[in-house]
Design a protein around this motif. Structure first.
Motif, short mmCIF file in Angstrom:
data_model
loop_
_atom_site.label_atom_id
_atom_site.label_comp_id
_atom_site.label_asym_id
_atom_site.label_seq_id
_atom_site.Cartn_x
_atom_site.Cartn_y
_atom_site.Cartn_z
N UNK A 168 -3.34 -11.67 17.55
CA UNK A 168 -3.30 -10.90 18.80
C UNK A 168 -4.21 -9.67 18.84
N UNK A 169 -4.57 -9.14 17.67
CA UNK A 169 -5.42 -7.93 17.66
C UNK A 169 -6.25 -7.91 16.38
N UNK A 170 -7.16 -8.84 16.20
CA UNK A 170 -7.93 -8.94 14.95
C UNK A 170 -8.58 -7.61 14.55
N UNK A 171 -8.36 -7.26 13.29
CA UNK A 171 -8.88 -5.99 12.78
C UNK A 171 -9.07 -6.17 11.26
N UNK A 172 -10.29 -6.57 10.87
CA UNK A 172 -10.54 -6.89 9.46
C UNK A 172 -10.34 -5.68 8.55
N UNK A 173 -10.71 -4.50 9.04
CA UNK A 173 -10.57 -3.29 8.24
C UNK A 173 -9.10 -3.01 7.94
N UNK A 174 -8.24 -3.10 8.97
CA UNK A 174 -6.82 -2.85 8.78
C UNK A 174 -6.19 -3.91 7.88
N UNK A 175 -6.59 -5.16 8.06
CA UNK A 175 -6.08 -6.23 7.20
C UNK A 175 -6.39 -5.93 5.74
N UNK A 176 -7.62 -5.47 5.48
CA UNK A 176 -8.01 -5.15 4.11
C UNK A 176 -7.19 -3.99 3.54
N UNK A 177 -6.98 -2.94 4.37
CA UNK A 177 -6.19 -1.79 3.93
C UNK A 177 -4.76 -2.19 3.59
N UNK A 178 -4.12 -2.92 4.51
CA UNK A 178 -2.72 -3.30 4.31
C UNK A 178 -2.58 -4.25 3.13
N UNK A 179 -3.52 -5.14 2.96
CA UNK A 179 -3.49 -6.09 1.86
C UNK A 179 -3.61 -5.37 0.51
N UNK A 180 -4.42 -4.33 0.46
CA UNK A 180 -4.62 -3.59 -0.80
C UNK A 180 -3.40 -2.74 -1.15
#
Length: 228
Positions: free
Chosen positions: A25-37
């Protein structure tokens, strides 16, 4: 979409499911990377970004909810039965400070005048500082299992405890002094003289008002007519 996000929040905002919804619904590669780390640290950002997709009236409810999720995970001692009551008071204040900070941060990008920028930035900074003060108390307790006690709330709670031990005549005198002090502080805040002193004056005004409210309750307990 909105039903998916609501169900995710109601179920506890699990990180992996949240990332799946974010990608849809709101693709955000930077946020995905932050949360994953660092899931525990950046989970509130994930909640905030997905909550932003909800209607305005629901977003206002979800920001405090996001803060509560973060508090329970990061500071588990707040759920202990032997947690000092002062820290539980600060937990509520932390949610408020977080909510005010997020709101001010969002409004900052929509400011159109210098006055709006000043007021919004002031609110943002004040709530950021308040949040850091509370985190210092929580971190110290988490590491040492004893209170740091530097936050102003501790002095205020001590004063309230002293009030409860005062005899009735002293209580009346304190009520009169507080009323005068509040009137003076309100005048200074309204006139905005010496703007650099405004945050401190507003904080003192709020503390004095809470103290006056407590005295009003005590006087009511004596069967005394409350004053407004």
């Amino acid at each position: 979409m909105m039903d998916d996000i609501r169900q995710w929040l109601d179920a506890g905002a699990e990180v992996h499911e949240g990332l799946r919804l974010l990608n849809i619904y709101a693709p955000n590669k930077f946020l995905v990377r932050l949360v994953s780390m660092r899931p525990e640290r950046y989970r509130p950002l994930l909640v905030r970004n997905l909550s932003a997709l909800l209607p305005a009236e629901e977003k206002a409810k979800m920001v405090p909810l996001a803060a509560q999720f973060s508090l329970r995970k990061e500071w588990p001692f707040l759920q202990d039965t032997n947690c000092p009551p002062e820290l539980k008071v600060l937990a509520a204040d932390k949610i408020t400070a977080y909510h005010n900070y997020v709101t001010a941060h969002a409004l900052l990008f929509g400011c159109t005048t210098l006055g709006e920028c000043y007021e919004t930035a002031k609110k943002l900074i004040e709530n950021y500082v308040e949040n850091r003060k509370i985190i210092s108390e929580f971190t110290y307790y988490k590491e040492h299992h004893t209170l740091l006690g530097k936050h102003p709330i501790f002095g205020e709670l001590n004063r309230l405890a002293e009030l409860r031990r005062l005899p009735l005549p002293e209580l009346f005198r304190r009520w009169e002094n507080l009323t005068k002090d509040i009137w003076r502080l309100r005048k200074q805040v309204t006139e905005r003289s010496q703007p650099h002193l405004l945050p401190a004056r507003e904080a003192r005004l709020a503390a004095r008002q809470r103290e006056l409210n407590e005295i009003d309750k005590m006087l009511a307990g004596y069967g005394t007519i409350q004053h407004n």
